[in-house]
Design a protein around this motif. Structure first.
Motif, mmCIF file in Angstrom:
data_model
loop_
_atom_site.group_PDB
_atom_site.id
_atom_site.type_symbol
_atom_site.label_atom_id
_atom_site.label_comp_id
_atom_site.label_asym_id
_atom_site.label_seq_id
_atom_site.Cartn_x
_atom_site.Cartn_y
_atom_site.Cartn_z
ATOM 1 N N ARG A 10 0.621 -1.126 -0.133
ATOM 2 C CA ARG A 10 0.023 0.019 0.005
ATOM 3 C C ARG A 10 1.061 1.385 0.052
ATOM 4 O O ARG A 10 0.780 1.997 0.672
ATOM 5 N N PRO A 11 1.710 1.321 -0.989
ATOM 6 C CA PRO A 11 2.595 2.614 -1.143
ATOM 7 C C PRO A 11 1.855 3.953 -1.138
ATOM 8 O O PRO A 11 2.199 4.787 -0.527
ATOM 9 N N ASP A 12 0.605 3.817 -1.638
ATOM 10 C CA ASP A 12 -0.101 5.151 -1.480
ATOM 11 C C ASP A 12 -0.610 5.425 -0.206
ATOM 12 O O ASP A 12 -0.628 6.751 -0.008
ATOM 13 N N VAL A 13 -0.785 4.575 0.739
ATOM 14 C CA VAL A 13 -1.255 4.913 2.080
ATOM 15 C C VAL A 13 0.027 5.599 2.888
ATOM 16 O O VAL A 13 -0.001 6.686 3.331
ATOM 17 N N GLU A 15 2.547 7.125 1.213
ATOM 18 C CA GLU A 15 2.995 8.222 0.824
ATOM 19 C C GLU A 15 1.979 9.359 1.325
ATOM 20 O O GLU A 15 2.479 10.536 1.569
ATOM 21 N N GLN A 16 0.645 8.927 1.537
ATOM 22 C CA GLN A 16 -0.407 9.993 2.033
ATOM 23 C C GLN A 16 0.302 10.416 3.449
ATOM 24 O O GLN A 16 0.015 11.644 3.737
ATOM 25 N N ARG A 19 2.892 12.937 3.306
ATOM 26 C CA ARG A 19 2.486 13.938 2.779
ATOM 27 C C ARG A 19 1.732 14.915 3.849
ATOM 28 O O ARG A 19 2.082 15.975 4.141
ATOM 29 N N LEU A 60 9.805 6.297 -1.116
ATOM 30 C CA LEU A 60 8.458 6.844 -1.085
ATOM 31 C C LEU A 60 8.773 8.131 -0.206
ATOM 32 O O LEU A 60 8.034 9.069 -0.611
ATOM 33 N N LYS A 63 10.534 10.891 -2.424
ATOM 34 C CA LYS A 63 9.378 11.254 -3.473
ATOM 35 C C LYS A 63 8.591 12.570 -2.760
ATOM 36 O O LYS A 63 8.425 13.416 -3.216
#
Length: 182
Positions: A10-13, A15-16, A19, A60, A63
């Protein structure tokens, strides 16, 4: 229980989350690699993914930090390196050489992934600390480059580390090191 595996699944989680910290004003974010050694990852049968997890975790965070950086306000990535689940002096089940090799592997993934600093955190045993720092040195030698290292330890309510060493004893053990901070 293996939060580090989320950098792959779950790289999206992750990364969120990075952020969110940057948006809240953080200048330094940590990678999701606190338990990223083969010693800890073996408990989840993920010991063969040490490099992949640490590299992805660093990438991650890198980025996200790069996206939030400006010329006037750069953002930085700290490679999180937790104490692991086994200590040489307290729990046993691990040797000095095991710890040294585990942190060598983790360091390579983190540095090649782009961290600015290594954060060896919440350590509980001076022998593990010494093995960890030597493993980091081994990785730096292999990579022909290095990044600054920060060391933090946990002091229990009785005034010592879990393995019984005082903060003064720990400091004497690492004072010769070129650490960014203790």
């Amino acid at each position: 229980g293996c939060n580090e595996h989320l950098v792959l699944t779950r790289p999206d989680v992750i990364e969120q989350i990075h952020r969110g910290y940057l948006d809240a004003g953080a200048d330094i974010i940590e990678t999701d690699t606190f338990g990223g050694t083969r010693i800890v990852l073996a408990e989840y049968d993920l010991q063969d993914k040490v490099y992949e997890i640490n590299f992805a975790g660093a990438q991650l965070a890198r980025k996200a930090a790069d996206a939030a950086s400006t010329a006037k306000r750069p953002r930085f990535v700290a490679g999180s390196m937790g104490p692991g689940t086994k200590t040489i002096s307290v729990t046993g089940g691990v040797t000095f050489d095991d710890v040294r090799a585990a942190y060598l592997d983790q360091t390579i993934g983190l540095v090649e992934g782009g961290v600015d600093v290594l954060y060896v955190e919440t350590q509980q045993d001076t022998l593990n600390v010494k093995a960890t720092l030597i493993g980091i040195d081994d990785a730096f030698e292999r990579l022909h480059r290095s990044v600054p290292v920060v060391l933090s330890v946990s002091i229990e309510t009785m005034g010592t580390m879990l393995a019984g060493q005082s903060i003064e004893a720990l400091y004497v053990s690492v004072a010769h090191r070129d650490l960014l901070a203790i």
